[in-house]
Scaffold this motif. Sequence first.
Motif, PDB file in Angstrom:
ATOM      1  N   LEU A  75       0.848  -1.194   0.000  1.00  0.00           N
ATOM      2  CA  LEU A  75       0.000   0.000   0.000  1.00  0.00           C
ATOM      3  C   LEU A  75       0.879   1.237   0.000  1.00  0.00           C
ATOM      4  CD1 LEU A  75      -2.827   1.319   0.294  1.00  0.00           C
ATOM      5  CD2 LEU A  75      -2.553   1.062   2.777  1.00  0.00           C
ATOM      6  N   ALA A  76       0.763   2.040  -1.049  1.00  0.00           N
ATOM      7  CA  ALA A  76       1.535   3.280  -1.150  1.00  0.00           C
ATOM      8  C   ALA A  76       1.031   4.293  -0.122  1.00  0.00           C
ATOM      9  CB  ALA A  76       1.414   3.853  -2.556  1.00  0.00           C
ATOM     10  N   ILE A  77       1.884   5.236   0.197  1.00  0.00           N
ATOM     11  CA  ILE A  77       1.517   6.320   1.109  1.00  0.00           C
ATOM     12  C   ILE A  77       1.051   7.493   0.259  1.00  0.00           C
ATOM     13  CG2 ILE A  77       2.332   7.929   2.869  1.00  0.00           C
ATOM     14  CD1 ILE A  77       4.618   5.849   3.406  1.00  0.00           C
ATOM     15  N   SER A  78      -0.179   7.928   0.483  1.00  0.00           N
ATOM     16  CA  SER A  78      -0.704   9.070  -0.260  1.00  0.00           C
ATOM     17  C   SER A  78      -0.670  10.322   0.616  1.00  0.00           C
ATOM     18  CB  SER A  78      -2.143   8.798  -0.703  1.00  0.00           C
ATOM     19  OG  SER A  78      -3.021   8.844   0.414  1.00  0.00           O
ATOM     20  N   ALA A  79      -0.815  11.457  -0.032  1.00  0.00           N
ATOM     21  CA  ALA A  79      -0.893  12.716   0.714  1.00  0.00           C
ATOM     22  C   ALA A  79      -2.096  12.699   1.656  1.00  0.00           C
ATOM     23  CB  ALA A  79      -0.976  13.897  -0.252  1.00  0.00           C
ATOM     24  N   ALA A  80      -3.191  12.086   1.205  1.00  0.00           N
ATOM     25  CA  ALA A  80      -4.384  11.996   2.067  1.00  0.00           C
ATOM     26  C   ALA A  80      -4.100  11.169   3.320  1.00  0.00           C
ATOM     27  CB  ALA A  80      -5.549  11.392   1.282  1.00  0.00           C
ATOM     28  N   HIS A  81      -3.302  10.111   3.182  1.00  0.00           N
ATOM     29  CA  HIS A  81      -2.918   9.314   4.352  1.00  0.00           C
ATOM     30  C   HIS A  81      -2.105  10.169   5.315  1.00  0.00           C
ATOM     31  CE1 HIS A  81      -3.018   5.491   1.630  1.00  0.00           C
ATOM     32  NE2 HIS A  81      -4.216   5.733   2.131  1.00  0.00           N
ATOM     33  N   ALA A  82      -1.155  10.927   4.779  1.00  0.00           N
ATOM     34  CA  ALA A  82      -0.313  11.775   5.631  1.00  0.00           C
ATOM     35  C   ALA A  82      -1.157  12.799   6.385  1.00  0.00           C
ATOM     36  CB  ALA A  82       0.758  12.464   4.784  1.00  0.00           C
ATOM     37  N   VAL A  83      -2.097  13.426   5.682  1.00  0.00           N
ATOM     38  CA  VAL A  83      -2.965  14.421   6.315  1.00  0.00           C
ATOM     39  C   VAL A  83      -3.832  13.769   7.387  1.00  0.00           C
ATOM     40  CG1 VAL A  83      -4.923  15.977   5.887  1.00  0.00           C
ATOM     41  CG2 VAL A  83      -2.950  15.991   4.351  1.00  0.00           C
ATOM     42  N   ALA A  84      -4.298  12.555   7.131  1.00  0.00           N
ATOM     43  CA  ALA A  84      -5.178  11.865   8.079  1.00  0.00           C
ATOM     44  C   ALA A  84      -4.507  11.593   9.416  1.00  0.00           C
ATOM     45  CB  ALA A  84      -5.688  10.565   7.465  1.00  0.00           C
ATOM     46  N   THR A  85      -3.176  11.521   9.442  1.00  0.00           N
ATOM     47  CA  THR A  85      -2.495  11.316  10.728  1.00  0.00           C
ATOM     48  C   THR A  85      -2.755  12.481  11.678  1.00  0.00           C
ATOM     49  OG1 THR A  85      -0.396  12.315  10.026  1.00  0.00           O
ATOM     50  CG2 THR A  85      -0.653   9.928   9.680  1.00  0.00           C
ATOM     51  N   GLY A  86      -2.972  13.664  11.124  1.00  0.00           N
ATOM     52  CA  GLY A  86      -3.249  14.842  11.943  1.00  0.00           C
ATOM     53  C   GLY A  86      -4.617  14.822  12.583  1.00  0.00           C
ATOM     54  N   ASN A  87      -5.497  13.971  12.096  1.00  0.00           N
ATOM     55  CA  ASN A  87      -6.844  13.869  12.661  1.00  0.00           C
ATOM     56  C   ASN A  87      -6.944  12.827  13.757  1.00  0.00           C
ATOM     57  OD1 ASN A  87      -7.747  15.776  10.777  1.00  0.00           O
ATOM     58  ND2 ASN A  87      -8.079  14.186   9.248  1.00  0.00           N
ATOM     59  N   LEU A  88      -5.850  12.106  14.003  1.00  0.00           N
ATOM     60  CA  LEU A  88      -5.862  11.062  15.030  1.00  0.00           C
ATOM     61  C   LEU A  88      -5.577  11.656  16.402  1.00  0.00           C
ATOM     62  CD1 LEU A  88      -3.747   8.297  13.229  1.00  0.00           C
ATOM     63  CD2 LEU A  88      -6.243   8.359  13.516  1.00  0.00           C
ATOM     64  N   PRO A  89      -6.234  11.131  17.440  1.00  0.00           N
ATOM     65  CA  PRO A  89      -5.892  11.581  18.798  1.00  0.00           C
ATOM     66  C   PRO A  89      -4.466  11.144  19.151  1.00  0.00           C
ATOM     67  CG  PRO A  89      -7.444   9.745  18.875  1.00  0.00           C
ATOM     68  CD  PRO A  89      -7.278  10.114  17.436  1.00  0.00           C
ATOM     69  N   ALA A  90      -3.892  11.795  20.118  1.00  0.00           N
ATOM     70  CA  ALA A  90      -2.500  11.538  20.515  1.00  0.00           C
ATOM     71  C   ALA A  90      -2.393  10.318  21.423  1.00  0.00           C
ATOM     72  CB  ALA A  90      -1.922  12.772  21.196  1.00  0.00           C
ATOM     73  N   LEU A  91      -2.816   9.161  20.929  1.00  0.00           N
ATOM     74  CA  LEU A  91      -2.749   7.923  21.713  1.00  0.00           C
ATOM     75  C   LEU A  91      -1.397   7.240  21.582  1.00  0.00           C
ATOM     76  CD1 LEU A  91      -6.225   6.353  20.793  1.00  0.00           C
ATOM     77  CD2 LEU A  91      -5.632   7.766  22.780  1.00  0.00           C
ATOM     78  N   HIS A  92      -0.679   7.548  20.517  1.00  0.00           N
ATOM     79  CA  HIS A  92       0.570   6.859  20.207  1.00  0.00           C
ATOM     80  C   HIS A  92       1.497   7.869  19.545  1.00  0.00           C
ATOM     81  CE1 HIS A  92       3.273   3.665  19.037  1.00  0.00           C
ATOM     82  NE2 HIS A  92       2.430   2.716  19.382  1.00  0.00           N
ATOM     83  N   ALA A  93       2.759   7.880  19.946  1.00  0.00           N
ATOM     84  CA  ALA A  93       3.699   8.867  19.411  1.00  0.00           C
ATOM     85  C   ALA A  93       4.471   8.380  18.194  1.00  0.00           C
ATOM     86  CB  ALA A  93       4.686   9.279  20.508  1.00  0.00           C
ATOM     87  N   ASP A  94       4.488   7.069  17.948  1.00  0.00           N
ATOM     88  CA  ASP A  94       5.285   6.530  16.854  1.00  0.00           C
ATOM     89  C   ASP A  94       4.674   6.940  15.512  1.00  0.00           C
ATOM     90  OD1 ASP A  94       5.894   4.470  14.703  1.00  0.00           O
ATOM     91  OD2 ASP A  94       7.254   3.785  16.275  1.00  0.00           O
ATOM     92  N   PRO A  95       5.417   7.689  14.688  1.00  0.00           N
ATOM     93  CA  PRO A  95       4.843   8.171  13.414  1.00  0.00           C
ATOM     94  C   PRO A  95       4.514   7.047  12.437  1.00  0.00           C
ATOM     95  CG  PRO A  95       7.192   8.687  13.536  1.00  0.00           C
ATOM     96  CD  PRO A  95       6.794   8.152  14.882  1.00  0.00           C
ATOM     97  N   PHE A  96       5.262   5.959  12.459  1.00  0.00           N
ATOM     98  CA  PHE A  96       4.960   4.842  11.564  1.00  0.00           C
ATOM     99  C   PHE A  96       3.629   4.211  11.946  1.00  0.00           C
ATOM    100  CE2 PHE A  96       9.665   4.964  11.475  1.00  0.00           C
ATOM    101  CZ  PHE A  96       9.841   5.223  10.124  1.00  0.00           C
TER     102      PHE A  96
END
Length: 128
Positions: A75-96
């Motif tokens: 699964l490729a990483i899209s710009a939409a995937h990258a942006v969606a990380t900003g909508n997640l609550p801060a439950l986990h700090a690991d960016p991967f």
Amino acid sequence: MRILLDTHVALWALTDDARLPPAARRLIADPDSEVRVSAASVWEITIKHRLGRGDMPISGDQALQWFNAAGYAVLAISAAHAVATGNLPALHADPFDRLLVAQALAEPLRLITHDRAVAAYSDSVILV
């Protein structure tokens, strides 16, 4: 079922590691499962293997070859995937891990993980 494997789950599956829980083995082996790994996992393996981390026993190049040989779609990483990380609550700090969760929610896919913090993001994440 359309599934996305967390990095360690994918590595355990490839290397037939005893740490791979039976439930994960069944889901991955199920002929009806569409198994995917993220380009983020290949990136994570590459970085951590290069740093000499013992929990990354193979290189990113080897992992990619093995994922392809196992029939896992990447699964490729899209710009939409990258942006969606900003909508997640801060439950986990690991960016991967955050990127894997965002990809799973966006596609949608069922993320299979062994990490309780990752599983806390959604009921669609499968904790094994």
